[in-house]
Design a protein around this motif. Structure first.
Motif, short mmCIF file in Angstrom:
data_model
loop_
_atom_site.label_atom_id
_atom_site.label_comp_id
_atom_site.label_asym_id
_atom_site.label_seq_id
_atom_site.Cartn_x
_atom_site.Cartn_y
_atom_site.Cartn_z
N THR A 19 11.50 55.17 61.31
CA THR A 19 12.13 56.53 60.80
C THR A 19 13.36 56.26 60.83
O THR A 19 14.31 55.93 61.71
N ILE A 20 14.24 56.51 59.70
CA ILE A 20 15.59 56.48 59.22
C ILE A 20 16.03 57.76 59.26
O ILE A 20 15.59 58.61 58.50
N VAL A 21 17.15 57.86 60.03
CA VAL A 21 17.85 59.31 59.88
C VAL A 21 19.36 58.76 59.47
O VAL A 21 20.21 57.97 60.04
N GLY A 22 19.84 59.56 58.39
CA GLY A 22 21.11 59.29 58.00
C GLY A 22 21.47 60.29 56.78
O GLY A 22 21.03 60.97 56.32
N LYS A 23 22.97 60.04 56.25
CA LYS A 23 23.37 61.00 55.22
C LYS A 23 22.85 60.24 54.03
O LYS A 23 22.94 60.95 53.17
N ALA A 24 22.36 59.23 53.72
CA ALA A 24 22.01 58.57 52.51
C ALA A 24 20.89 59.50 51.95
O ALA A 24 20.04 59.90 52.68
N SER A 25 20.73 59.45 50.63
CA SER A 25 19.52 60.15 50.07
C SER A 25 18.46 59.48 50.25
O SER A 25 18.33 58.08 50.56
N PRO A 26 17.26 60.09 50.19
CA PRO A 26 15.82 59.46 50.34
C PRO A 26 15.66 58.55 49.61
O PRO A 26 15.11 57.28 49.83
N ASN A 27 16.08 58.48 48.19
CA ASN A 27 15.91 57.37 47.18
C ASN A 27 16.64 56.13 47.63
O ASN A 27 16.09 55.00 47.46
N TYR A 28 17.86 56.37 48.15
CA TYR A 28 18.78 55.23 48.45
C TYR A 28 17.87 54.52 49.81
O TYR A 28 17.77 53.31 49.87
N ILE A 29 17.59 55.16 50.79
CA ILE A 29 16.96 54.72 51.85
C ILE A 29 15.54 54.08 51.41
O ILE A 29 15.51 52.76 51.94
N ARG A 30 14.86 54.44 50.47
CA ARG A 30 13.63 53.65 50.08
C ARG A 30 14.17 52.57 49.45
O ARG A 30 13.32 51.51 49.65
N MET A 31 15.09 52.54 48.64
CA MET A 31 15.64 51.36 47.79
C MET A 31 15.90 50.14 48.91
O MET A 31 15.74 49.04 48.72
N ILE A 32 16.95 50.48 49.73
CA ILE A 32 17.31 49.54 50.76
C ILE A 32 16.05 48.85 51.67
O ILE A 32 15.80 47.82 51.78
N SER A 33 15.12 50.00 52.29
CA SER A 33 14.00 49.60 52.64
C SER A 33 13.14 48.64 51.81
O SER A 33 12.57 47.56 52.48
N GLY A 34 12.95 48.97 50.74
CA GLY A 34 12.21 48.05 49.87
C GLY A 34 12.78 46.80 49.61
O GLY A 34 12.13 45.79 49.58
N TYR A 35 13.89 46.66 49.74
CA TYR A 35 14.83 45.36 49.73
C TYR A 35 14.49 44.68 50.88
O TYR A 35 14.17 43.41 50.44
N VAL A 36 14.42 45.04 51.92
CA VAL A 36 14.43 44.48 53.27
C VAL A 36 13.02 43.88 53.29
O VAL A 36 12.79 42.74 53.72
N ASP A 37 12.07 44.93 52.87
CA ASP A 37 10.72 44.51 52.90
C ASP A 37 10.10 43.23 52.05
O ASP A 37 9.60 42.47 52.38
N GLU A 38 10.92 43.45 50.67
CA GLU A 38 10.61 42.32 49.73
C GLU A 38 11.22 41.07 50.46
O GLU A 38 10.73 39.99 50.14
N LYS A 39 12.39 40.89 50.93
CA LYS A 39 13.15 39.66 51.28
C LYS A 39 12.26 39.22 52.37
O LYS A 39 12.06 37.93 52.71
N MET A 40 11.78 40.04 53.47
CA MET A 40 10.78 39.48 54.60
C MET A 40 9.81 38.94 54.04
O MET A 40 9.51 37.96 54.59
N ARG A 41 8.92 39.66 53.05
CA ARG A 41 7.73 39.00 52.52
C ARG A 41 7.96 37.65 51.73
O ARG A 41 7.18 36.72 51.88
N GLU A 42 9.21 37.64 51.23
CA GLU A 42 9.56 36.33 50.66
C GLU A 42 9.58 35.26 51.62
O GLU A 42 9.11 33.98 51.48
N ILE A 43 10.38 35.24 52.51
CA ILE A 43 10.68 34.25 53.77
C ILE A 43 9.08 34.10 54.43
O ILE A 43 8.81 32.94 54.63
#
Length: 85
Positions: A19-43
């Motif tokens: 659960t992420i809580v912050g001022k960023a928009s939901p779309n931005y949070i999803r984008m960042i989360s997706g990026y981290v997920d993608e990087k972890m899966r690549e590794i």
């Protein structure tokens, strides 16, 4: 910042819910989360024997490297602009 200004979003990274809580928009949070997920899966794909903690640390190191390289390029560009003025 009060609670009304914060967004709360549950996301999934590498099969774990967060659960992420912050001022960023939901779309931005999803984008960042997706990026981290993608990087972890690549590794994980190229290092199948690593546990999730090691994958997370390697992902953090890779993302930090990307950040510092981009920051260095940015700083160099700013210096070029300042030198031209």
């Amino acid at each position: 910042m009060n609670e009304a200004q914060k967004n709360r979003l549950t996301i999934s990274i590498f099969g774990q819910q967060y659960t992420i809580v912050g001022k960023a928009s939901p779309n931005y949070i999803r984008m960042i989360s997706g990026y981290v997920d993608e990087k972890m899966r690549e590794i994980a794909k190229s290092n199948q024997r690593l546990d999730s903690t090691k994958i997370a640390v390697l992902t953090a190191v890779n993302i930090a490297d990307e950040y510092f390289r981009l920051k260095q390029e940015y700083d160099e560009l700013l210096k070029l602009i300042e030198d031209e003025e």
